[in-house]
Design an enzyme around this catalytic site. Sequence first.
Site, PDB file in Angstrom:
ATOM      1  N   GLY A  45       0.837  -1.201   0.000  1.00  0.00           N
ATOM      2  CA  GLY A  45       0.000   0.000   0.000  1.00  0.00           C
ATOM      3  C   GLY A  45       0.866   1.242   0.000  1.00  0.00           C
ATOM      4  O   GLY A  45       2.026   1.192   0.433  1.00  0.00           O
ATOM      5  N   GLN A  50       3.105   9.912   1.166  1.00  0.00           N
ATOM      6  CA  GLN A  50       4.366   9.168   1.289  1.00  0.00           C
ATOM      7  C   GLN A  50       5.308   9.433   0.113  1.00  0.00           C
ATOM      8  O   GLN A  50       6.491   9.100   0.182  1.00  0.00           O
ATOM      9  CB  GLN A  50       4.092   7.664   1.379  1.00  0.00           C
ATOM     10  N   CYS A  92       5.993  -0.294   7.424  1.00  0.00           N
ATOM     11  CA  CYS A  92       5.631   0.946   6.745  1.00  0.00           C
ATOM     12  C   CYS A  92       6.809   1.395   5.876  1.00  0.00           C
ATOM     13  O   CYS A  92       7.946   1.437   6.348  1.00  0.00           O
ATOM     14  CB  CYS A  92       5.306   2.016   7.788  1.00  0.00           C
ATOM     15  N   LEU A  93       6.539   1.732   4.619  1.00  0.00           N
ATOM     16  CA  LEU A  93       7.615   2.156   3.709  1.00  0.00           C
ATOM     17  C   LEU A  93       8.274   3.447   4.191  1.00  0.00           C
ATOM     18  O   LEU A  93       9.414   3.726   3.832  1.00  0.00           O
ATOM     19  CB  LEU A  93       7.069   2.362   2.288  1.00  0.00           C
ATOM     20  N   HIS A 134      -4.329   1.535   7.552  1.00  0.00           N
ATOM     21  CA  HIS A 134      -2.959   2.059   7.637  1.00  0.00           C
ATOM     22  C   HIS A 134      -2.808   3.270   6.698  1.00  0.00           C
ATOM     23  O   HIS A 134      -2.244   4.295   7.077  1.00  0.00           O
ATOM     24  CB  HIS A 134      -1.975   0.941   7.282  1.00  0.00           C
ATOM     25  N   GLU A 135      -3.338   3.141   5.474  1.00  0.00           N
ATOM     26  CA  GLU A 135      -3.185   4.215   4.483  1.00  0.00           C
ATOM     27  C   GLU A 135      -4.069   5.423   4.816  1.00  0.00           C
ATOM     28  O   GLU A 135      -3.641   6.567   4.654  1.00  0.00           O
ATOM     29  CB  GLU A 135      -3.491   3.710   3.065  1.00  0.00           C
ATOM     30  N   HIS A 138      -2.300   7.420   7.258  1.00  0.00           N
ATOM     31  CA  HIS A 138      -1.269   8.249   6.614  1.00  0.00           C
ATOM     32  C   HIS A 138      -1.852   9.575   6.148  1.00  0.00           C
ATOM     33  O   HIS A 138      -1.280  10.638   6.378  1.00  0.00           O
ATOM     34  CB  HIS A 138      -0.679   7.538   5.399  1.00  0.00           C
TER      35      HIS A 138
HETATM   36 ZN   LIG Z   1       2.931   3.299   6.055  1.00  0.00          ZN
END
Ligand SMILES: [Zn+2]
Length: 182
Positions: A45, A50, A92-93, A134-135, A138
Site C-alpha cells: 500500500g 508518502q 511501513c515504507l 494504515h493508508e 497516513h
Molecule cells: Zn505506512
Amino acid sequence: MSVLDVVHYGDPILRKKCLPVEDFINLSKFVDDMFDTMYEEEGIGLAANQVGVNMHLFIIDIAHTDENEFPRIFINGEITSNEGESVFSEGCLSIPQVSLDVIRPETITLKFQDLEKKWHQEKFSGLLARAIQHEIDHLNGVLMIDLVNDTQRSEVQSEVNKIKNESVAKIKRISSDKKFVL
Ligand SMILES: [Zn+2]
C-alpha cells in the site's frame, strides 16, 4: 513510468492531513507512478503523502496474497463504520525495517471515489481492511508508531530516531542544494 521518492519519518508531510482530491484530470499518470513506486519498494500500500504529495489518495495491491484481489485505487476515502478487533504485525515504507503489532478493527466499511469520480461503498476485512486503515491514517497524518503502547514504542525508538535524523538531514540537504540553482 517513473518511480517516485518515498519520504521517511521526520518529513513534515507525513504529519499533514491531506486535502481532498477535486481535480480528477491527469490523475492517472500520478497513480501509475505511485504503483511503479510501490512495486519497486515491495510494499502492499502507498499513500500520496508518502511520495510528498498532499492529496487524499492511496493505492493497495494484495493480489500476490489473494488471487481474487486486484490493484485498487481509493480517492477521498472515509471509513464509515467498523467492527471487531485484530492484532497484526505492520510495516511501513516510511519507517523502513520497523514492524509493530498494531490493534485495529477487523472489518470496515469504506466510502471512496474511483478515477472516474464515481462514489463506492464497500465492506472490507482481513489484510485489505488492515492496509486501508494504515493508508487512511497516513492521509490523516497518523503513523503506526502513534498506535502502539509505550513498551512497544520504546523497543523501536532508537531505530525510529535514526530514520528521523536521516530524513531531516536529507530535507536540509535538498533545501540547501536549491540555493545554488540559478
Ligand atoms: Zn505506512
